[in-house]
Structure formats: C-alpha cells, structure tokens
Design a protein around this motif. Structure first.
Motif, PDB file in Angstrom:
ATOM      1  N   UNK A   1      41.009  22.164  25.455  1.00  0.00           N
ATOM      2  CA  UNK A   1      41.497  23.211  24.558  1.00  0.00           C
ATOM      3  C   UNK A   1      41.062  22.951  23.111  1.00  0.00           C
ATOM      4  N   UNK A   2      41.098  21.694  22.688  1.00  0.00           N
ATOM      5  CA  UNK A   2      40.718  21.384  21.305  1.00  0.00           C
ATOM      6  C   UNK A   2      39.208  21.425  21.109  1.00  0.00           C
ATOM      7  N   UNK A   3      38.451  21.001  22.113  1.00  0.00           N
ATOM      8  CA  UNK A   3      36.998  21.169  22.021  1.00  0.00           C
ATOM      9  C   UNK A   3      36.647  22.652  21.944  1.00  0.00           C
ATOM     10  N   UNK A   4      37.370  23.478  22.705  1.00  0.00           N
ATOM     11  CA  UNK A   4      37.131  24.918  22.659  1.00  0.00           C
ATOM     12  C   UNK A   4      37.483  25.493  21.298  1.00  0.00           C
ATOM     13  N   UNK A   5      38.531  24.970  20.668  1.00  0.00           N
ATOM     14  CA  UNK A   5      38.910  25.435  19.318  1.00  0.00           C
ATOM     15  C   UNK A   5      37.783  25.146  18.329  1.00  0.00           C
TER      16      UNK A   5
ATOM     17  N   UNK B   1      30.096  12.484  20.369  1.00  0.00           N
ATOM     18  CA  UNK B   1      30.363  13.707  19.615  1.00  0.00           C
ATOM     19  C   UNK B   1      31.435  13.467  18.552  1.00  0.00           C
ATOM     20  N   UNK B   2      32.491  12.750  18.922  1.00  0.00           N
ATOM     21  CA  UNK B   2      33.572  12.467  17.976  1.00  0.00           C
ATOM     22  C   UNK B   2      33.085  11.620  16.805  1.00  0.00           C
TER      23      UNK B   2
ATOM     24  N   UNK C   1      51.242  14.227  20.189  1.00  0.00           N
ATOM     25  CA  UNK C   1      50.066  14.016  19.335  1.00  0.00           C
ATOM     26  C   UNK C   1      50.453  14.128  17.868  1.00  0.00           C
ATOM     27  N   UNK C   2      49.788  13.321  17.063  1.00  0.00           N
ATOM     28  CA  UNK C   2      50.017  13.318  15.621  1.00  0.00           C
ATOM     29  C   UNK C   2      48.909  14.127  14.949  1.00  0.00           C
ATOM     30  N   UNK C   3      49.272  15.277  14.395  1.00  0.00           N
ATOM     31  CA  UNK C   3      48.293  16.117  13.701  1.00  0.00           C
ATOM     32  C   UNK C   3      49.012  16.992  12.697  1.00  0.00           C
ATOM     33  N   UNK C   4      48.259  17.512  11.750  1.00  0.00           N
ATOM     34  CA  UNK C   4      48.803  18.365  10.697  1.00  0.00           C
ATOM     35  C   UNK C   4      48.456  19.831  10.974  1.00  0.00           C
ATOM     36  N   UNK C   5      49.208  20.713  10.349  1.00  0.00           N
ATOM     37  CA  UNK C   5      48.948  22.158  10.434  1.00  0.00           C
ATOM     38  C   UNK C   5      48.433  22.620   9.072  1.00  0.00           C
TER      39      UNK C   5
ATOM     40  N   UNK D   1      41.397  18.470  12.397  1.00  0.00           N
ATOM     41  CA  UNK D   1      42.625  18.119  13.107  1.00  0.00           C
ATOM     42  C   UNK D   1      42.396  18.137  14.626  1.00  0.00           C
ATOM     43  N   UNK D   2      41.555  19.027  15.104  1.00  0.00           N
ATOM     44  CA  UNK D   2      41.234  19.049  16.534  1.00  0.00           C
ATOM     45  C   UNK D   2      40.502  17.776  16.939  1.00  0.00           C
ATOM     46  N   UNK D   3      39.589  17.318  16.096  1.00  0.00           N
ATOM     47  CA  UNK D   3      38.910  16.041  16.370  1.00  0.00           C
ATOM     48  C   UNK D   3      39.920  14.904  16.432  1.00  0.00           C
ATOM     49  N   UNK D   4      40.897  14.965  15.551  1.00  0.00           N
ATOM     50  CA  UNK D   4      41.951  13.943  15.526  1.00  0.00           C
ATOM     51  C   UNK D   4      42.758  13.951  16.828  1.00  0.00           C
ATOM     52  N   UNK D   5      43.074  15.134  17.321  1.00  0.00           N
ATOM     53  CA  UNK D   5      43.834  15.251  18.578  1.00  0.00           C
ATOM     54  C   UNK D   5      43.004  14.743  19.753  1.00  0.00           C
ATOM     55  N   UNK D   6      41.737  15.142  19.810  1.00  0.00           N
ATOM     56  CA  UNK D   6      40.880  14.714  20.918  1.00  0.00           C
ATOM     57  C   UNK D   6      40.720  13.197  20.923  1.00  0.00           C
TER      58      UNK D   6
END
Length: 420
Positions: free
Chosen positions: A130-134, A204-205, A271-275, A296-301
C-alpha cells in the motif's frame, strides 16, 4: 440528384443547421455576458476524459462545471452480480494508479463482514504494498503536474517515471503484473514474497530519499514553480471540510486527518510516522504535503521490512481462502473446499458495512449490503477523485484559464475513480 429526392430523405433529417440546436448550459451560466467554452473531454490537461464547461470573463474564470460520465464503466453495478472473491479484480480498474490500495480497501471491508483474522505476515506485506503504491501514485502525479505547468522542468517527468518503474518492477516480482495487480486478496495476499524481493526493495529504500532531494531541489525554490502554484487554487480549512475533501487536498488546507491514524487498519497503529500538513491551502502547499507523504511512506516501509514476521500469508479458514495447491493431492477436504470456493464462492452473513482506508488521493471506502448470499446485494464505492473533484469550481474562480490547469493537476484525479 437533389437533396429533396428519396435517396437523401433520411440523411437530410439528420443534418440540422447549427442555429436549430439549443445549447444546454448548467443553471446559472450566462452565455450572453460571458464566453462559455468546453475544455475536454479530449484534452491532455484534464488527465482523462473529463469535460469542463468553463464560463469566462475574458481570460478570467467565472465558473467551472465538471461534466463527468465519459468513462462510465458500471463497476458498482457489476459488483452486485459478481461473487465477493471475484470483484477484487474489478477494483484495480477504478483508480488504476492505486490498484494495490483499491484491493486493500475492498478486502478490508469484506473481511470485516466475515470476521476473519489476517496473519501478521500478510498484514505487513499489505502495508508494504500500500505504501509503495502511494509513492508510485504520487510520482505519477508529480511527473504530470510538472509537465502541465512547466515545460522547462520537463526532465523531472523522466526522473519521476524512472523511480516509479522501480516500484512497478517490485509489483511485477510479487504478482506478475505492473498496473492492475490483484495481489491483495480476501483473507491475505495471493502468494508470499519471492526471495529476490526484499533485497531489491532495500535498494529502492536506500536510493529514493536522494531522488526526493533532487526533486525538491528542482522545484521547491524555483521561481517559475512558485509563480504557477503559490496562491493558485486556494481552499481554506472551512471550504475543504465543507466540500468533503480528503487526503492531500484536506491536509493541504491544514486539517491533520489521516485514516491510518484516526481509524487504523492492517496494523498501522504499530508504525511510527507523521501526518504532513500545510497551512497554505494552495497548489504549492499541496505539493509540499505530497512530497513529505512520500518520505513518510518510505519510513513506514522501512519499519515494515525490519519487522517482517514469518508465517502464512493468507487465512487458515478454508471456507474463505483457497487451500495450498500441494494439499489438493493428499486431502479430500481441501479438494472439496477448493471446488466449493471456485464454483460457489463464500457466503457473507446478512449485514451492511462502510469501511475506508487512506488511499493516495484520500478516503477510499466501500459500502456493502449483504443478503447472506455469495454476491453483494448493494455495493457502492466512495472514490476520493470523484468527491474531491467538486472543489474544482471553488479553486478556479477568479483565476486565469491557464491556472485552471494547475487546479486540475493539484486534485490528482483519475477518471476511472470518478466514472464508476
């Protein structure tokens, strides 16, 4: 021969002089004072078959009325004639730039109705996808948005597509498809990650943050980019809320709302991430929000990869998920389950549900009514592109016609998500 002869009788009735065709304008539009023009549905800057009826006072936009329906495919009605497990493949075709998230939203809704538990490994894999898709969706938005507004920074189109291809390569590794993936299934995911997936993902990351730095170096302080985006397409906090905007459109107006935080699903609470938000409320502010969302998506992945557990990737409930193919040779019970699922599907208890996720463009939800059969009695999709599109008139009024292109781009619409 003359036009009055019988050979031309039917043809003549079909050819009418232009003055005999009364133009049908939306209520409130006045073609006697202002010029009314069509933009689309075949226009590169409408990002699909979107027709805009634009009322102009010179070069200034007075009013914009989106006329949708040119891509109508009837997905929702089709869903009411398809078994629950078979509609997953249709979800890919709505927001075709966010297929993994479409799959996830639908599967989460049906799984909630069934009351089944998803294995931890499958949950983490879903979050990764889902985060890679984002990120892939935002890269597509960035590439096309920059192309719309600034031909002098056209090289960024190539760069953003280069990184998006890396994500599509990862999707192809797990399911064989790049765009319409159908990888996330009811009960888990189609199959486990191949051995080469995680090393490629880690590469990739490691590369992507530097590429984001390059994008921001080209755009954030660019005089041209600021001139085309700052103060353009402004939505105040109150307007964004009143128009039911979600996703970057809402967060770009300073509202810190993200379903992953507000109503976590698929283990996002772990997961620790910001909005990211912006108080600017304009096209530039939404650009800043989406750039930060990719980080932030990279951080989640990265967290998901670090904490990826072992175990199965689909539920053990054989009445919902197909048994492993190896079991079919030695277990009559598994063979029966396979036969029943393929021929009849599974039955969902009578109930209704509305379930949502935070997709790349905003709130993507499914309202499903079950009558106890293997097919939904009613199915409705809440697509973020469709709902966000109604803010276009508010954003465009008072701006130049050229700024209407910026307003469309900042919406990041996909017409398959509008004309369902």
């Amino acid at each position: 021969m003359t036009w009055s002869e019988p050979e031309f009788a039917n043809l003549g009735r079909q050819i009418l002089p232009a003055e005999s065709i009364t133009p049908i304008l939306p209520v409130g539009m006045d073609s006697t004072k202002h010029m009314v023009v069509n933009m689309g549905p075949q226009h590169p800057s409408t990002h699909g078959v979107l027709r805009l009826i634009v009322e102009l006072d010179g070069e200034q936009v007075v009013r914009v009325v989106p006329d949708v329906g040119y891509l109508h495919s009837g997905f929702e009605k089709s869903g009411e004639s398809k078994r629950y497990k078979d509609f997953v493949y249709y979800t890919d075709r709505m927001d075709y730039a966010s297929a993994m998230q479409n799959n996830l939203a639908y599967c989460v809704a049906v799984e909630s109705m069934l009351g089944i538990e998803i294995p931890p490994r499958a949950q983490v894999i879903r979050v990764i996808m889902a985060e890679l898709q984002r990120i892939a969706s935002h890269l597509l938005w960035l590439a096309t948005h920059v192309l719309d507004l600034s031909g002098t920074i056209m090289s960024l189109l190539m760069y953003a597509f280069r990184e998006r291809e890396m994500i599509l390569d990862l999707f192809e590794m797990v399911c064989g498809a790049r765009l319409t993936t159908s990888y996330i299934r009811i009960g888990g995911v189609w199959q486990d990650l191949p051995p080469a997936f995680l090393p490629r993902l880690k590469d990739f990351l490691a590369l992507m943050p530097k590429h984001l730095d390059d994008y921001e170096g080209m755009l954030t302080d660019s005089t041209l980019w600021k001139a085309r985006t700052q103060g353009i397409g402004v939505l105040t906090r109150a307007q964004a809320l009143a128009l039911s905007c979600t996703g970057p459109m809402l967060r770009g107006s300073g509202v810190k709302y993200d379903i992953r935080k507000a109503r976590p699903y698929s283990g996002y609470e772990n997961y620790d991430f910001e909005v990211p938000t912006s108080e600017l409320g304009d096209t530039y502010g939404r650009y800043l929000v989406r750039m930060q969302e990719m980080r932030q998506s990279l951080r989640i992945v990265q967290q998901a990869v670090t904490n990826l557990p072992d175990g199965p990737v689909k539920t053990a409930d054989r009445k919902v998920a197909l048994p492993p193919r190896a079991e079919l040779d030695r277990s009559m019970e598994s063979l029966i389950h396979h036969f029943k699922l393929m021929t009849e599907g599974f039955h969902v208890p009578p109930m209704e549900i509305y379930s949502t996720i935070e997709a790349s463009k905003g709130e993507h939800g499914y309202f499903i009514v079950s009558d106890g059969s293997a097919k939904p009695y009613r199915l409705h999709v809440r697509g973020p592109s469709f709902v966000n599109l109604q803010s276009l008139d508010t954003m465009a009024r008072g701006h130049l016609l050229s700024d209407l292109v910026a307003a469309i781009g900042t919406l990041d619409i996909v017409l398959g998500d509008v004309d369902r």
